[in-house]
Design a protein around this motif. Structure first.
Motif, mmCIF file in Angstrom:
data_model
loop_
_atom_site.group_PDB
_atom_site.id
_atom_site.type_symbol
_atom_site.label_atom_id
_atom_site.label_comp_id
_atom_site.label_asym_id
_atom_site.label_seq_id
_atom_site.Cartn_x
_atom_site.Cartn_y
_atom_site.Cartn_z
ATOM 1 N N TYR A 58 0.914 -1.288 -0.114
ATOM 2 C CA TYR A 58 -0.073 -0.074 -0.087
ATOM 3 C C TYR A 58 0.931 1.283 -0.284
ATOM 4 N N TYR B 14 0.504 5.402 1.115
ATOM 5 C CA TYR B 14 -0.431 6.377 1.817
ATOM 6 C C TYR B 14 0.424 7.764 1.775
ATOM 7 N N LEU C 5 -3.941 11.600 6.868
ATOM 8 C CA LEU C 5 -3.396 10.181 6.223
ATOM 9 C C LEU C 5 -4.298 9.761 5.037
ATOM 10 N N PHE D 71 -5.205 7.207 1.703
ATOM 11 C CA PHE D 71 -4.842 5.903 0.971
ATOM 12 C C PHE D 71 -4.361 6.480 -0.646
ATOM 13 N N TYR E 40 -3.019 0.368 -3.971
ATOM 14 C CA TYR E 40 -3.138 -0.732 -3.300
ATOM 15 C C TYR E 40 -2.380 -2.030 -4.269
ATOM 16 N N LEU F 16 4.016 7.192 2.800
ATOM 17 C CA LEU F 16 4.339 6.166 3.487
ATOM 18 C C LEU F 16 3.625 4.664 2.745
ATOM 19 N N MET G 289 -4.312 -11.553 2.950
ATOM 20 C CA MET G 289 -5.482 -11.625 3.753
ATOM 21 C C MET G 289 -6.049 -13.326 4.038
ATOM 22 N N ARG H 82 -9.245 -15.518 8.261
ATOM 23 C CA ARG H 82 -9.257 -15.383 9.592
ATOM 24 C C ARG H 82 -9.229 -13.595 9.837
ATOM 25 N N GLY H 83 -9.203 -12.938 8.797
ATOM 26 C CA GLY H 83 -9.065 -11.631 8.942
ATOM 27 C C GLY H 83 -7.802 -11.100 8.243
ATOM 28 N N PRO H 84 -7.644 -9.685 8.219
ATOM 29 C CA PRO H 84 -6.482 -9.106 7.650
ATOM 30 C C PRO H 84 -5.434 -9.181 8.459
ATOM 31 N N GLU I 107 -1.801 -7.715 9.896
ATOM 32 C CA GLU I 107 -1.361 -6.175 10.131
ATOM 33 C C GLU I 107 -0.648 -5.641 9.004
ATOM 34 N N GLN I 108 -0.941 -4.260 8.870
ATOM 35 C CA GLN I 108 0.026 -3.710 7.744
ATOM 36 C C GLN I 108 1.241 -3.129 8.403
ATOM 37 N N PHE J 31 4.334 -0.765 8.514
ATOM 38 C CA PHE J 31 4.737 0.586 7.603
ATOM 39 C C PHE J 31 6.216 0.869 7.637
ATOM 40 N N GLY J 32 6.629 1.614 6.588
ATOM 41 C CA GLY J 32 8.003 2.221 6.532
ATOM 42 C C GLY J 32 8.036 3.214 7.218
ATOM 43 N N PRO J 33 9.289 3.968 7.304
ATOM 44 C CA PRO J 33 9.490 5.087 7.895
ATOM 45 C C PRO J 33 9.026 6.316 7.177
#
Lengths: 115, 117
Positions: free
Chosen positions: B33, B35, B43, B45, B48, B91, B98, B101-103, B105-106, B108-110
């Motif tokens: 992703y 952002y 923030l 989006f 993707y 970002l 996915m 059981r659900g997504p 965690e995303q 993130f980079g710095p």
């Protein structure tokens, strides 16, 4: 489209106190996910806690817990025994269960923990 | 293991120039992703990727913005003819595919802080 609202731009508490950050959201979906992310000055977004909408039990991660009220579309974060390292921007985020699973963020709350 | 990395960390460019921002996701993560974090818009989006394809590019603000992903790994976000309103932190995040059981965690980079003068 989903929207996320954080009504507290800034908050400040003393170390060791408990603080609650507010978040409300708007969606017509029944199944979705909610997250709280922390962003310290380093800019690195860090996941704090997540909640699945189909679960009635509120999520807890050590000193962090949420109060999820699905009918009211409210998702607040409680930080207990706050520490100086908790100082950061906190973002509430929404994710649909279908599609791209992209995050929709609130505007953020700047939290300062004072010694 | 290594997290998401982004380069450059900071970029200053003149209005009208093109810029390329790079994202190296966590190895094995199929979803990527982009952002944008700006003072005025918060923030938001942008795009993707699932593998090398981009099924959702609905957040790209104009046709000056484009992105690609090669080999299911590195992604490049390109901004052509930069404008001052493009100044923001960009970002990148990646996550495993996915499951039922659900997504996941995303992660993130710095971020890359872009300043257009």
């Amino acid at each position: 489209a989903q929207t996320v609202t954080q009504s507290q731009p800034e908050m400040s508490v003393q170390e060791a106190e408990t603080v609650t950050l507010s978040c409300t959201y708007d969606t017509s979906e029944n199944n979705y996910y909610l997250f709280w992310y922390k962003q310290p000055p380093s800019r690195q977004m860090i996941l704090v806690i997540r909640q699945e909408a189909y679960k009635q039990q509120n999520a807890t991660e050590n000193r962090f817990s949420v109060n999820f009220q699905k009918a009211a579309k409210s998702f607040s974060l409680k930080i207990s025994d706050s520490q100086l390292g908790d100082t950061a921007m906190y973002f509430c985020a929404f994710m649909n269960s279908q599609g791209a699973q992209k995050l929709v963020f609130g505007q953020g709350t700047r939290l300062t923990i004072n010694p | 293991g290594a997290g998401v990395s982004q380069s450059p960390s900071n970029k200053v460019t003149e209005k009208g120039k093109d810029v390329e921002l790079r994202c190296d996701p966590i190895s094995g993560h199929t979803a990527l992703y982009w952002y944008r974090q700006s003072l005025g818009q918060g923030l938001e989006f942008l795009i993707y990727f699932q593998g090398n394809s981009a099924p959702d590019k609905s957040g790209l603000p104009s046709d000056r913005f484009s992105a690609e992903r090669t080999g299911g790994s590195v992604s490049t976000l390109t901004i052509q003819r930069t404008q001052q309103e493009d100044s923001a932190v960009y970002l990148c995040a990646s996550s495993p595919k996915m499951t039922d059981r659900g997504p996941y965690e995303q992660y993130f980079g710095p971020g890359t802080r872009l300043t257009v003068t």
